[in-house]
Design a protein around this motif. Structure first.
Motif, mmCIF file in Angstrom:
data_model
loop_
_atom_site.group_PDB
_atom_site.id
_atom_site.type_symbol
_atom_site.label_atom_id
_atom_site.label_comp_id
_atom_site.label_asym_id
_atom_site.label_seq_id
_atom_site.Cartn_x
_atom_site.Cartn_y
_atom_site.Cartn_z
ATOM 1 N N LEU A 99 0.791 -1.207 -0.149
ATOM 2 C CA LEU A 99 0.046 0.006 0.176
ATOM 3 C C LEU A 99 0.969 1.164 0.061
ATOM 4 O O LEU A 99 1.832 1.442 0.847
ATOM 5 C CB LEU A 99 -0.955 0.090 1.280
ATOM 6 C CG LEU A 99 -2.019 -0.973 1.289
ATOM 7 C CD1 LEU A 99 -1.828 -2.228 2.088
ATOM 8 C CD2 LEU A 99 -3.229 -0.338 1.896
ATOM 9 N N ASN A 138 -3.254 6.170 -2.540
ATOM 10 C CA ASN A 138 -4.166 4.994 -2.994
ATOM 11 C C ASN A 138 -3.638 3.964 -3.858
ATOM 12 O O ASN A 138 -4.227 3.102 -4.638
ATOM 13 C CB ASN A 138 -5.357 5.472 -3.311
ATOM 14 C CG ASN A 138 -6.388 6.225 -2.118
ATOM 15 O OD1 ASN A 138 -6.052 5.779 -1.013
ATOM 16 N ND2 ASN A 138 -7.156 6.978 -2.598
ATOM 17 N N LEU A 160 -1.912 0.632 -4.979
ATOM 18 C CA LEU A 160 -1.987 -0.760 -4.307
ATOM 19 C C LEU A 160 -1.301 -1.695 -5.255
ATOM 20 O O LEU A 160 -1.662 -1.795 -6.403
ATOM 21 C CB LEU A 160 -3.491 -0.991 -4.111
ATOM 22 C CG LEU A 160 -3.746 -2.392 -3.501
ATOM 23 C CD1 LEU A 160 -3.102 -2.480 -1.946
ATOM 24 C CD2 LEU A 160 -5.229 -2.906 -3.498
ATOM 25 N N LEU A 220 -8.280 -2.526 -5.342
ATOM 26 C CA LEU A 220 -8.796 -3.395 -4.267
ATOM 27 C C LEU A 220 -9.915 -4.415 -4.613
ATOM 28 O O LEU A 220 -9.662 -5.400 -3.768
ATOM 29 C CB LEU A 220 -9.412 -2.371 -3.066
ATOM 30 C CG LEU A 220 -9.884 -2.874 -1.927
ATOM 31 C CD1 LEU A 220 -8.794 -3.719 -1.015
ATOM 32 C CD2 LEU A 220 -10.374 -1.782 -0.927
ATOM 33 N N SER A 228 2.921 -1.752 4.183
ATOM 34 C CA SER A 228 2.362 -0.486 4.319
ATOM 35 C C SER A 228 3.305 0.746 4.381
ATOM 36 O O SER A 228 3.966 0.498 5.304
ATOM 37 C CB SER A 228 0.996 -0.561 4.934
ATOM 38 O OG SER A 228 0.367 0.853 4.900
ATOM 39 N N VAL A 284 0.350 5.890 5.016
ATOM 40 C CA VAL A 284 -0.966 5.435 4.484
ATOM 41 C C VAL A 284 -1.688 5.560 5.790
ATOM 42 O O VAL A 284 -1.563 5.117 6.723
ATOM 43 C CB VAL A 284 -0.921 4.159 4.006
ATOM 44 C CG1 VAL A 284 -2.315 3.535 3.723
ATOM 45 C CG2 VAL A 284 -0.034 3.975 2.691
ATOM 46 N N GLU A 328 -7.121 3.721 8.140
ATOM 47 C CA GLU A 328 -8.354 3.303 7.382
ATOM 48 C C GLU A 328 -8.336 2.542 6.213
ATOM 49 O O GLU A 328 -8.824 1.449 5.819
ATOM 50 C CB GLU A 328 -9.241 4.505 7.248
ATOM 51 C CG GLU A 328 -10.491 4.182 6.519
ATOM 52 C CD GLU A 328 -11.300 5.624 6.412
ATOM 53 O OE1 GLU A 328 -12.587 5.504 5.958
ATOM 54 O OE2 GLU A 328 -10.767 6.668 6.368
ATOM 55 N N ARG A 329 -7.354 2.983 5.510
ATOM 56 C CA ARG A 329 -7.032 2.196 4.179
ATOM 57 C C ARG A 329 -6.407 0.671 4.271
ATOM 58 O O ARG A 329 -6.720 -0.118 3.841
ATOM 59 C CB ARG A 329 -5.868 2.998 3.296
ATOM 60 C CG ARG A 329 -5.465 2.328 1.974
ATOM 61 C CD ARG A 329 -6.227 2.848 0.813
ATOM 62 N NE ARG A 329 -5.774 2.195 -0.225
ATOM 63 C CZ ARG A 329 -6.307 1.673 -1.219
ATOM 64 N NH1 ARG A 329 -7.584 1.258 -1.157
ATOM 65 N NH2 ARG A 329 -5.812 1.134 -2.344
ATOM 66 N N ALA A 365 -9.332 -1.457 5.452
ATOM 67 C CA ALA A 365 -10.009 -1.864 4.182
ATOM 68 C C ALA A 365 -9.413 -3.033 3.553
ATOM 69 O O ALA A 365 -10.418 -3.930 3.047
ATOM 70 C CB ALA A 365 -10.391 -0.313 3.566
ATOM 71 N N VAL A 366 -8.176 -2.756 3.195
ATOM 72 C CA VAL A 366 -7.442 -3.772 2.622
ATOM 73 C C VAL A 366 -7.421 -5.356 3.310
ATOM 74 O O VAL A 366 -7.673 -6.228 2.834
ATOM 75 C CB VAL A 366 -5.966 -3.477 2.229
ATOM 76 C CG1 VAL A 366 -5.382 -4.781 1.417
ATOM 77 C CG2 VAL A 366 -6.068 -2.481 1.142
#
Length: 135
Positions: A66, A70, A72, A81, A104, A108, A111-112, A115-116
């Motif tokens: 990450l 954003n 990925l 995602l 990561s 980052v 929250e991101r 989510a992943v």
């Protein structure tokens, strides 16, 4: 007295040009090896530090990176995602034996990252680790 033309004895000396050639080859090999020793898959990240960081044991694994803005990546290749779980399932024979390492960047948002991780858990992957560097 009669003198014969005797050849002069050659003194032993060090040839510099072959030595310079060898040193240049060593320098080139050192540079080439040092560039490929560190696996640089994908984007550069600054891992967060942890005092309890452990060495990763060799196993079947996938590295999810990450990055900022954003980004990925899955094993160095860009992915969204939504397509992440599908690509992991397509590339792995058994979900249970696959360890996923989340690499990561420290910038980052959490929250991101969550989510992943949530997306991977919903896809059936349970062995998820977060990469850190040792303090």
């Amino acid at each position: 007295m009669r003198s014969w033309n005797e050849s002069k004895k050659n003194k032993a000396h060090i040839e510099l040009i072959p030595m310079i050639d060898v040193m240049m080859f060593l320098l080139v090999f050192f540079v080439l090896i040092s560039l490929n020793v560190i696996p640089s898959q994908g984007m550069k990240t600054q891992l967060p530090a942890a005092a309890s960081a452990q060495q990763i044991k060799p196993q079947k694994r996938a590295i999810v990176t990450l990055g900022e803005n954003n980004q990925l990546e899955l094993d160095g290749e860009g992915v969204t995602l939504e397509a992440l779980v599908a690509r992991l399932k397509a590339g792995q024979a058994s979900i249970d034996s696959t360890a996923i390492i989340l690499n990561s960047d420290k910038s980052v948002p959490v929250e991101r990252l969550v989510a992943v991780m949530d997306s991977l858990r919903q896809g059936g992957f349970t062995s998820i680790s977060i990469a850190t560097r040792k303090l």
